[in-house]
Design a protein around this motif. Structure first.
Motif, short mmCIF file in Angstrom:
data_model
loop_
_atom_site.label_atom_id
_atom_site.label_comp_id
_atom_site.label_asym_id
_atom_site.label_seq_id
_atom_site.Cartn_x
_atom_site.Cartn_y
_atom_site.Cartn_z
N ASP A 81 -45.59 -18.21 8.68
CA ASP A 81 -46.96 -17.69 8.65
C ASP A 81 -47.95 -18.77 9.09
OD1 ASP A 81 -46.70 -19.28 6.39
OD2 ASP A 81 -47.62 -17.84 5.03
N ASP A 82 -47.57 -20.04 8.98
CA ASP A 82 -48.39 -21.16 9.45
C ASP A 82 -47.43 -22.21 10.00
OD1 ASP A 82 -49.90 -23.50 9.79
OD2 ASP A 82 -51.19 -23.05 8.09
N ILE A 83 -47.20 -22.18 11.30
CA ILE A 83 -46.19 -23.03 11.92
C ILE A 83 -46.53 -24.51 11.79
CG2 ILE A 83 -47.12 -22.96 14.26
CD1 ILE A 83 -44.19 -22.72 15.25
N VAL A 84 -47.78 -24.86 11.83
CA VAL A 84 -48.18 -26.27 11.71
C VAL A 84 -47.82 -26.79 10.31
CG1 VAL A 84 -50.14 -27.86 11.69
CG2 VAL A 84 -49.95 -26.12 13.48
N LYS A 85 -48.14 -26.02 9.29
CA LYS A 85 -47.82 -26.40 7.91
C LYS A 85 -46.31 -26.44 7.71
CE LYS A 85 -48.62 -25.08 3.11
NZ LYS A 85 -49.23 -24.11 2.21
N ALA A 86 -45.60 -25.41 8.19
CA ALA A 86 -44.14 -25.36 8.04
C ALA A 86 -43.50 -26.55 8.75
CB ALA A 86 -43.59 -24.05 8.60
N HIS A 87 -43.96 -26.87 9.95
CA HIS A 87 -43.43 -28.02 10.69
C HIS A 87 -43.63 -29.30 9.90
CE1 HIS A 87 -44.17 -31.44 13.45
NE2 HIS A 87 -43.01 -31.04 13.95
N ALA A 88 -44.83 -29.51 9.36
CA ALA A 88 -45.12 -30.73 8.61
C ALA A 88 -44.24 -30.84 7.37
CB ALA A 88 -46.60 -30.76 8.22
N GLU A 89 -44.10 -29.74 6.63
CA GLU A 89 -43.29 -29.76 5.41
C GLU A 89 -41.81 -29.98 5.72
OE1 GLU A 89 -43.98 -26.33 2.94
OE2 GLU A 89 -46.15 -26.69 2.88
#
Length: 130
Positions: A81-89
């Protein structure tokens, strides 16, 4: 009629290493882990449920790693749902990305690798939150 995908097979050289990746780095949950011949039948499920991954021990004549051919990802695609957040995590947990999130004509795409070298897509259909 309703048809859904219940499982996707992932072939690996070391099942325990794969379990450690999918549970420790990706945050999946083991739903089945039992003897299966000389190996184990292992299902893992993403947070919140959904299609399960079956972690199979690849046969000795199976082209390793997994389904990767010429460095191209297999066709298992995860949606965030939020690729930037998922990538960072995920990157903070040690998941290796071979392609950072990039804008595509259809949305956003990234590519990550498991510890056996299998490649997977991570996508988002709309612009990520900023």
């Amino acid at each position: 009629m309703t048809i859904s995908i219940s499982q996707v097979n992932i072939y690996v050289e070391d099942q325990q290493r794969a379990v450690d990746f999918w549970t420790g780095k990706m945050g999946f949950t083991i739903t089945t882990d039992m003897p299966y011949g000389e190996d184990r039948w292992i299902d893992v499920e993403p947070p919140g449920g959904g299609t399960r991954l079956v972690i199979h021990k690849a046969a000795p004549d199976w082209p390793a790693p997994g389904l990767v051919k010429d460095g191209k990802p297999n066709y298992v695609m995860f949606q965030a749902d939020d690729i930037v957040k998922a990538h960072a995590e995920l990157a903070a947990r040690g998941v290796r990305f071979t392609q950072e999130p990039t804008q595509q004509p259809w949305g956003w795409s990234a590519v990550f690798s498991d510890d056996d070298g299998n490649l997977f897509h991570l996508g988002q259909g709309e612009s990520p939150a900023t």
